[in-house]
Motif scaffolding. Structure first.
Motif, PDB file in Angstrom:
ATOM      1  N   ASP A   1       0.834  -1.202   0.000  1.00 54.97           N
ATOM      2  CA  ASP A   1       0.000   0.000   0.000  1.00 54.97           C
ATOM      3  C   ASP A   1       0.872   1.256   0.000  1.00 54.97           C
ATOM      4  O   ASP A   1       0.538   2.264  -0.640  1.00 54.97           O
ATOM      5  CB  ASP A   1      -0.965   0.007   1.185  1.00 54.97           C
ATOM      6  CG  ASP A   1      -0.268  -0.087   2.535  1.00 54.97           C
ATOM      7  OD1 ASP A   1       0.863  -0.615   2.602  1.00 54.97           O
ATOM      8  OD2 ASP A   1      -0.861   0.371   3.531  1.00 54.97           O
ATOM      9  N   LYS A   2       2.018   1.208   0.674  1.00 50.09           N
ATOM     10  CA  LYS A   2       2.942   2.345   0.675  1.00 50.09           C
ATOM     11  C   LYS A   2       3.561   2.536  -0.706  1.00 50.09           C
ATOM     12  O   LYS A   2       3.772   3.677  -1.140  1.00 50.09           O
ATOM     13  CB  LYS A   2       4.032   2.139   1.714  1.00 50.09           C
ATOM     14  CG  LYS A   2       3.496   2.129   3.136  1.00 50.09           C
ATOM     15  CD  LYS A   2       4.568   1.732   4.127  1.00 50.09           C
ATOM     16  CE  LYS A   2       3.923   1.519   5.499  1.00 50.09           C
ATOM     17  NZ  LYS A   2       4.765   0.756   6.380  1.00 50.09           N
ATOM     18  N   VAL A   3       3.855   1.449  -1.386  1.00 51.15           N
ATOM     19  CA  VAL A   3       4.387   1.533  -2.756  1.00 51.15           C
ATOM     20  C   VAL A   3       3.342   2.172  -3.663  1.00 51.15           C
ATOM     21  O   VAL A   3       3.652   3.070  -4.452  1.00 51.15           O
ATOM     22  CB  VAL A   3       4.809   0.143  -3.283  1.00 51.15           C
ATOM     23  CG1 VAL A   3       5.140   0.189  -4.770  1.00 51.15           C
ATOM     24  CG2 VAL A   3       5.985  -0.409  -2.488  1.00 51.15           C
ATOM     25  N   GLN A   4       2.112   1.721  -3.537  1.00 49.18           N
ATOM     26  CA  GLN A   4       1.039   2.294  -4.356  1.00 49.18           C
ATOM     27  C   GLN A   4       0.866   3.782  -4.078  1.00 49.18           C
ATOM     28  O   GLN A   4       0.700   4.578  -4.994  1.00 49.18           O
ATOM     29  CB  GLN A   4      -0.276   1.544  -4.119  1.00 49.18           C
ATOM     30  CG  GLN A   4      -1.417   2.038  -4.977  1.00 49.18           C
ATOM     31  CD  GLN A   4      -1.112   1.946  -6.474  1.00 49.18           C
ATOM     32  OE1 GLN A   4      -0.470   1.018  -6.940  1.00 49.18           O
ATOM     33  NE2 GLN A   4      -1.563   2.921  -7.229  1.00 49.18           N
ATOM     34  N   GLN A   5       0.922   4.175  -2.821  1.00 44.52           N
ATOM     35  CA  GLN A   5       0.798   5.587  -2.456  1.00 44.52           C
ATOM     36  C   GLN A   5       1.964   6.392  -3.039  1.00 44.52           C
ATOM     37  O   GLN A   5       1.765   7.477  -3.590  1.00 44.52           O
ATOM     38  CB  GLN A   5       0.766   5.745  -0.938  1.00 44.52           C
ATOM     39  CG  GLN A   5       0.631   7.189  -0.486  1.00 44.52           C
ATOM     40  CD  GLN A   5       0.640   7.307   1.034  1.00 44.52           C
ATOM     41  OE1 GLN A   5       0.577   6.317   1.747  1.00 44.52           O
ATOM     42  NE2 GLN A   5       0.724   8.527   1.517  1.00 44.52           N
ATOM     43  N   ALA A   6       3.175   5.867  -2.942  1.00 41.08           N
ATOM     44  CA  ALA A   6       4.342   6.566  -3.493  1.00 41.08           C
ATOM     45  C   ALA A   6       4.218   6.717  -5.006  1.00 41.08           C
ATOM     46  O   ALA A   6       4.534   7.775  -5.561  1.00 41.08           O
ATOM     47  CB  ALA A   6       5.623   5.810  -3.136  1.00 41.08           C
ATOM     48  N   ARG A   7       3.744   5.683  -5.674  1.00 43.80           N
ATOM     49  CA  ARG A   7       3.543   5.766  -7.123  1.00 43.80           C
ATOM     50  C   ARG A   7       2.526   6.840  -7.485  1.00 43.80           C
ATOM     51  O   ARG A   7       2.721   7.603  -8.422  1.00 43.80           O
ATOM     52  CB  ARG A   7       3.070   4.416  -7.674  1.00 43.80           C
ATOM     53  CG  ARG A   7       4.138   3.364  -7.694  1.00 43.80           C
ATOM     54  CD  ARG A   7       3.581   2.053  -8.174  1.00 43.80           C
ATOM     55  NE  ARG A   7       4.622   1.041  -8.262  1.00 43.80           N
ATOM     56  CZ  ARG A   7       4.385  -0.233  -8.542  1.00 43.80           C
ATOM     57  NH1 ARG A   7       3.144  -0.664  -8.757  1.00 43.80           N
ATOM     58  NH2 ARG A   7       5.388  -1.084  -8.610  1.00 43.80           N
ATOM     59  N   GLN A   8       1.440   6.869  -6.742  1.00 41.85           N
ATOM     60  CA  GLN A   8       0.394   7.852  -7.019  1.00 41.85           C
ATOM     61  C   GLN A   8       0.930   9.270  -6.819  1.00 41.85           C
ATOM     62  O   GLN A   8       0.708  10.145  -7.655  1.00 41.85           O
ATOM     63  CB  GLN A   8      -0.812   7.604  -6.124  1.00 41.85           C
ATOM     64  CG  GLN A   8      -1.969   8.541  -6.403  1.00 41.85           C
ATOM     65  CD  GLN A   8      -3.195   8.212  -5.551  1.00 41.85           C
ATOM     66  OE1 GLN A   8      -3.256   7.177  -4.901  1.00 41.85           O
ATOM     67  NE2 GLN A   8      -4.155   9.108  -5.560  1.00 41.85           N
ATOM     68  N   GLU A   9       1.655   9.488  -5.726  1.00 42.08           N
ATOM     69  CA  GLU A   9       2.227  10.807  -5.464  1.00 42.08           C
ATOM     70  C   GLU A   9       3.229  11.198  -6.547  1.00 42.08           C
ATOM     71  O   GLU A   9       3.252  12.342  -7.010  1.00 42.08           O
ATOM     72  CB  GLU A   9       2.880  10.833  -4.083  1.00 42.08           C
ATOM     73  CG  GLU A   9       1.873  10.775  -2.958  1.00 42.08           C
ATOM     74  CD  GLU A   9       2.516  10.554  -1.590  1.00 42.08           C
ATOM     75  OE1 GLU A   9       3.765  10.510  -1.500  1.00 42.08           O
ATOM     76  OE2 GLU A   9       1.748  10.400  -0.613  1.00 42.08           O
TER      77      GLU A   9
END
Length: 136
Positions: free
Chosen positions: A114-122
């Motif tokens: 979920d942190k990877v997904q958040q970083a990608r989105q940002e």
């Protein structure tokens, strides 16, 4: 120390930037992980069963990967001379020895994807703003 005339020195082990590189090449190639997981989870499988469980792999690619994995000692192939002939695949003891590695990766995945997904989105949002001349 030198070597005697006519005898070759033992080759030196190759130095690699990453000592786990060969393991990554063997275990984490495109289809190896799903094949090993399926064999570990469901036990001995016939080719068609394995292909159906994996879903998106072609017969050609599955054949190639199984042969390579058999060569690497991760999978065992058993031929049964029946009519029609039957071939079964199972994970070897060497393949099973990877279970703790996969369990650790699964734990990491649960804790961090979920942190990877958040970083990608940002990152993507920042790239989009930069492409349109807007700054945060």
């Amino acid at each position: 120390m030198g070597t005697a005339a006519g005898t070759a020195a033992a080759p030196l082990p190759s130095l690699q930037a990453c000592p786990i590189g060969p393991v990554v090449d063997i275990v984490f190639s495109r289809w190896t992980t799903p094949i090993l997981w399926t064999l570990h989870e469901y036990g001995t499988q016939r080719f068609v069963q394995l292909q159906r469980r994996i879903g998106t792999i072609t017969a050609k690619v599955l054949t190639q990967r199984l042969r390579q994995m058999e060569r690497d000692g991760l999978v065992l192939r058993t031929y049964h001379p029946e009519v029609p002939p039957r071939v079964e695949y199972e994970i070897s003891e060497l393949g099973r020895s990877l279970a703790p590695l996969f369990a650790t990766l699964a734990e990491w995945s649960s804790a961090h994807l979920d942190k990877v997904q958040q970083a990608r989105q940002e990152f993507d949002e920042a790239e989009e703003r930069a492409a349109h001349g807007r700054h945060p």
